[in-house]
Design an enzyme around this catalytic site. Structure first.
Site: not given
Length: 434
Positions: A125-126, A128, A130-132, A146, A283
């Protein structure tokens, strides 16, 4: 909310570099705003909420997060903006793995080969901030990493300071607007965003929730384990969960023979956290609740949590109890105590309006489950309507209250998908509601 925006202390050279980056960022912001203004003068004039959302998405990380804050804060912003910003997605183009690998090296300060035996260069996943990436530790554990994108914190601070100064100028030039406390809202947004940038805080949230589960001898729910030796303020390495989303009934049946019991476990775990943990997961949309291959419920992504002030908790507890039994006068009385008002509120009139909303909600219950996006829209619409009813009676609610109610509405949707015969407020298995 009193005070001034956060400033992170740094050395002279770092400060100078960030100062240059900050000036460039302000220039980029003014360029985008100028382009939006020129397009507007040329006749490209969508409705104001849509124009603002499109501008925010063009401005990038901070403003996308700000858009999401607006979407989850009907207590702060007009309904038209809250509704429009539901479409402000946080999925952004991924950065090359070479860039993220450099950040990993800088943060861990040792050869990556001594920590990870493999890292998938294609991100899971990417967003705003961070990127995983999926990976495997040299000790054999499957993990996800992360990684904070480069320059995010500087951009956030520059943008938020710019917004803060702008808000103060507006409040000074237009004193009648000061009652909205625009600068106060910016500070609240900054507090929320800077917490999301601090992965040590997120790691601590995970550990706190794990201790809460252990203290309650809850072995049916879990959170990812944090690997401290491979985590920093900008890198979070945690256990990778393997399972299925909570809303995928057919897939859930492959890992448990009792989906309804699994849902009860998820709900009891979350309800218990309201009173027995330092915070609640704020969330719990379908992407953040999983049914693991061993049947346990996995709570993931603790970047957004909510905290109820002790002096507000009794009113929140009374609100929950009154909703359970459909006592709308009690619901109205609790909402008056939770909200902030300078007016005398007619509790009976407020109760009548809430009763009407509840009856409409009953009629909206579908015979077949809503798809994810439509269900999300329905949850937000009900939340906005409840807040609007309160505000029509002169009440203004803290954001934490809206976050709390939104999680209740998520669980109500899950009941209709996984256990349509279950009464969320009467089922004796839901221990915290009885």
């Amino acid at each position: 909310m009193a005070g001034t925006p956060t400033v992170i202390k740094q050395g002279p050279m770092s400060w100078l570099g960030d100062g240059v980056k900050g000036a460039v960022r302000i220039g980029q912001t003014l360029t985008v705003l100028g382009r939006t203004g020129v397009n507007w003068l040329r006749g490209n004039r969508p409705p104001a909420p849509r124009l603002l959302r499109q501008t925010f998405e063009e401005l990038g990380a901070t403003y996308i997060k700000l858009g999401q804050f607006i979407a989850s804060s009907p207590t702060f912003f007009p309904a038209a903006y809250v509704e429009e910003f539901q479409h402000c997605l946080d999925q952004t183009p991924s950065l090359p793995f070479s860039v993220m690998k450099r950040i990993l090296r800088e943060e861990l300060k040792r050869p990556l080969e001594s920590v990870y035996s493999e890292i998938d260069p294609v991100p899971l996943a990417s967003a705003s901030i961070a990127q995983v990436h999926a990976a495997k530790l040299v000790t054999g554990e499957d993990v996800v990493i992360k990684i904070q994108k480069p320059g995010v914190e500087t951009i956030l601070l520059t943008d938020l300071n710019f917004l803060y100064v702008s808000a103060r100028i507006i409040e000074t030039l237009a004193p009648k607007l000061s009652w909205t406390s625009m600068s106060g809202i910016v500070q609240e947004i900054q507090r929320t965003m800077m917490e999301e940038c601090d992965f040590i805080q997120e790691a601590n949230n995970l550990k706190t929730f794990r201790h809460f589960l252990q203290d309650n001898h809850n072995e049916d729910a879990t959170v990812p384990r944090v690997f401290d030796t491979a985590s920093t303020r900008r890198v979070l390495t945690m256990e990778r969960f393997h399972g299925v989303p909570l809303t995928d009934l057919e897939s859930i049946r492959t890992v448990t023979d009792d989906p309804e019991r699994t849902l009860v476990t998820a709900m009891n775990t979350w309800f218990a956290s309201l009173t027995q943990c330092e915070f609640f997961h704020a969330d719990v949309h379908a992407g953040n609740l999983m049914v693991l291959n061993d049947g346990r419920v996995g709570f993931i992504d603790f970047g957004i949590v909510g905290r109820i002030a002790p002096d507000t908790w009794q009113a929140v507890s009374d609100f929950i109890s009154a909703v359970m039994v459909g006592h709308f006068e009690g619901v109205a009385d609790a909402m008056v105590r939770i909200g902030v008002t300078h007016e005398t509120v007619d509790v009976n009139h407020l109760a009548d309006d809430l009763r009407g909303l509840y009856q409409r909600m009953d009629r909206m219950v579908p015979d077949t489950p809503y798809p994810g996006e439509e269900a999300e829209d329905e949850v937000n619409n009900i939340l906005m309507e409840m807040v609007q009813i309160g505000e029509s009676h002169g009440l203004h609610f803290p954001r934490e209250f809206a976050l709390l109610i939104k999680q209740f509405l998520y669980f109500d949707r899950y009941v209709h998908i996984l256990a349509p015969e279950m009464d969320m407020f009467m089922d004796e298995r839901l221990t915290m509601l009885h």
